[in-house]
Motif scaffolding. Structure first.
Motif, PDB file in Angstrom:
ATOM      1  N   VAL A 177       0.684  -1.144  -0.101  1.00 28.22           N
ATOM      2  CA  VAL A 177      -0.078  -0.041  -0.166  1.00 28.22           C
ATOM      3  C   VAL A 177       0.938   1.247  -0.125  1.00 28.22           C
ATOM      4  O   VAL A 177       1.952   1.559   0.829  1.00 28.22           O
ATOM      5  CB  VAL A 177      -0.878   0.074   1.105  1.00 28.22           C
ATOM      6  CG1 VAL A 177      -1.677   1.329   1.252  1.00 28.22           C
ATOM      7  CG2 VAL A 177      -1.790  -1.253   1.349  1.00 28.22           C
ATOM      8  N   GLY A 237      -6.203   2.476   2.782  1.00 23.43           N
ATOM      9  CA  GLY A 237      -5.821   1.415   1.781  1.00 23.43           C
ATOM     10  C   GLY A 237      -5.487  -0.118   2.320  1.00 23.43           C
ATOM     11  O   GLY A 237      -5.586  -0.958   1.596  1.00 23.43           O
ATOM     12  N   VAL A 255      -2.702   4.973  -3.092  1.00 20.42           N
ATOM     13  CA  VAL A 255      -4.236   5.627  -2.627  1.00 20.42           C
ATOM     14  C   VAL A 255      -3.745   7.118  -2.100  1.00 20.42           C
ATOM     15  O   VAL A 255      -2.502   7.165  -1.970  1.00 20.42           O
ATOM     16  CB  VAL A 255      -4.867   4.850  -1.467  1.00 20.42           C
ATOM     17  CG1 VAL A 255      -5.556   3.681  -1.988  1.00 20.42           C
ATOM     18  CG2 VAL A 255      -3.923   4.925  -0.243  1.00 20.42           C
TER      19      VAL A 255
END
Length: 453
Positions: free
Chosen positions: A108, A120, A158
């Protein structure tokens, strides 16, 4: 004391591992009769869970949901022979999930640790991935090196709420695009710059799957789009590659990573129990390398309306403990058990499974506590399911003792197991139910009844 209910359905194994599935009924190792029809039936589906050690198969009537037979075979470096052995003679469509080869390794990359990276992380766990690395902030040379060292199969990128600051998301997309080794990227950040960021990644040679934002607003977690994207990448790049097999049949068979399928099964089980006083479900799945905890709690309306200040609470939760396994990671398991103050377990498989379940549930509940008032509590779980070979093959008396000790664990488990019904998924129907849930809801419900009767 918690009463233990066992699903005494038996298990039918291939001759190579001590059993058969001849028509007319065969006796499993626990004395139950298992029937297997010999005539072909287009409605029959072979639901297969390809694990790192064993490949488990369940033959299901897709119309009625009847469990016709089960079988398992060893998993080899090429996983296809195990699937063929486990389904030999069934003349049924194969649907499979896989955690072989370590499952899906995911990293992530987020805007900052406490908000977008955490969002995330939660989305990745719900998708059945094993999170091997979490990075927050602007990726620099050291950050890219650490990411590469984690060797993820996919990166979940993200950052930012919709319409919020996009500078870090843009920077990290550029860093990933320029890095050596193009890892597939699932993009699930600020949607207002989604096309721009996706174009940067694609121009750098990164396979990119663009999804909705996992954190569209502060306190609102929306993991489903990213979960679907992660599943698509898993199927295309992990199953579609040659890491598990070069046989093209594998791509036709596999529908999901195993924990993703199991979570679908757990959600279906919770829905089936919607009329119960406490319909929430918690599953402890102890494996050779990891122990997974799945939770679909029942929250009262006041709790359900509450949101954490920064990151929302997912409705369906999963935690994975990569150091808690009864085979591949047994050394780490023993160290973790000592750190939790548990008594020595020795090398008995069931004792190791009990230790893994205890530590994993304690950790899961600590993670739940971080959700604040919106997290699960003992009131939100009315059924606990034990899964995994160490529980599947244990006798009833030994399991009663294990459940009693878990229910008395003041380190956390007592708050969930004390007074709660406990069943054992002796025939791994949760994975099979998850593979059926999207297309055969009636059969899924009937299949899951075998856990409750």
């Amino acid at each position: 004391m918690c009463q233990l209910f066992l699903t005494l359905l038996g298990d039918t194994l291939p001759a190579a591992v001590g059993g058969s599935d001849v028509p007319g009924g065969a006796r499993g190792p626990y004395g139950a009769v298992v029937t297997a029809t010999s005539s072909p039936d287009a409605r029959r589906l072979a639901c297969v869970d390809i694990g790192s050690t064993w490949t488990k198969a369940a033959l299901v009537d897709a119309g009625s949901g009847e469990l016709l037979a089960t079988r398992q075979a060893p998993t080899s470096s090429d996983v296809v022979p195990g699937v063929l052995a486990a389904t030999e003679g069934w003349d049924a469509e194969v649907r499979a999930c896989s955690s072989a080869g370590g499952g899906l390794r995911l990293a992530v990359v987020g805007y900052e640790q406490l908000i977008s990276a955490e969002a995330g992380h939660r989305a990745a766990l719900s998708a059945g991935a094993r999170v091997v690395h979490v990075a927050a902030g602007r990726l620099d040379g050291d950050g890219l090196a650490a990411l590469a060292a984690a060797a993820p199969d996919v990166v979940l990128l993200v950052g930012g709420t919709d319409g919020g600051d996009a500078t870090v998301l843009r920077h990290n997309a550029g860093a990933l695009a320029s890095a050596a080794g193009r890892v597939p990227v699932v993009l699930a950040g600020n949607v207002q710059v989604r096309e721009e960021v996706a174009a940067v990644l694609a121009a750098g040679g990164c396979p990119v799957t663009a999804c909705d934002n996992v954190l569209p607003d502060i306190g609102e977690l929306a993991p489903e789009s990213a979960r679907a994207g992660i599943r698509a990448v898993f199927l295309e790049h992990v199953i579609g590659g040659e890491r598990l097999s070069a046989d093209p049949r594998l791509q036709r068979w596999v529908r999901a990573v195993t924990p993703d399928a199991v979570l679908d099964g757990v959600v279906a089980l919770a829905a089936l129990r919607s009329g119960a006083d406490v319909p929430g479900v918690l599953v402890l799945d102890v494996g050779g390398a990891t122990t997974d905890v799945y939770c679909v709690p029942d929250l009262d309306p006041e709790q359900a309306a509450l949101r954490r200040e920064a990151v929302g609470v997912p409705a369906h939760r999963r935690t994975v403990e990569g150091d808690l396994g009864v085979h591949h990671s047994v050394g780490d398991l023993l160290a973790a058990a000592r750190a939790e103050g548990l008594p020595p377990t020795g090398e008995d498989a069931l004792a190791l499974g009990e230790a893994a379940a205890t530590v994993a549930l304690r950790r899961h509940l600590r993670a739940e506590a971080a959700y604040g008032a919106g997290g699960a509590s003992a009131r939100g779980v009315g059924l606990v399911v034990l899964s995994g070979g160490v529980f599947r093959h244990a006798d009833a008396g030994a399991l009663d003792a294990v459940v009693s000790r878990l229910a008395a664990d003041r380190g956390g488990a007592a708050g969930v197991l004390a007074g709660t019904r406990v069943v054992v998924d002796r025939r791994y129907v949760l994975a099979a139910a998850g593979l059926l849930a999207g297309t055969h809801p009636v059969a899924t419900a009937e299949l899951l009844q075998s856990l409750l009767t």
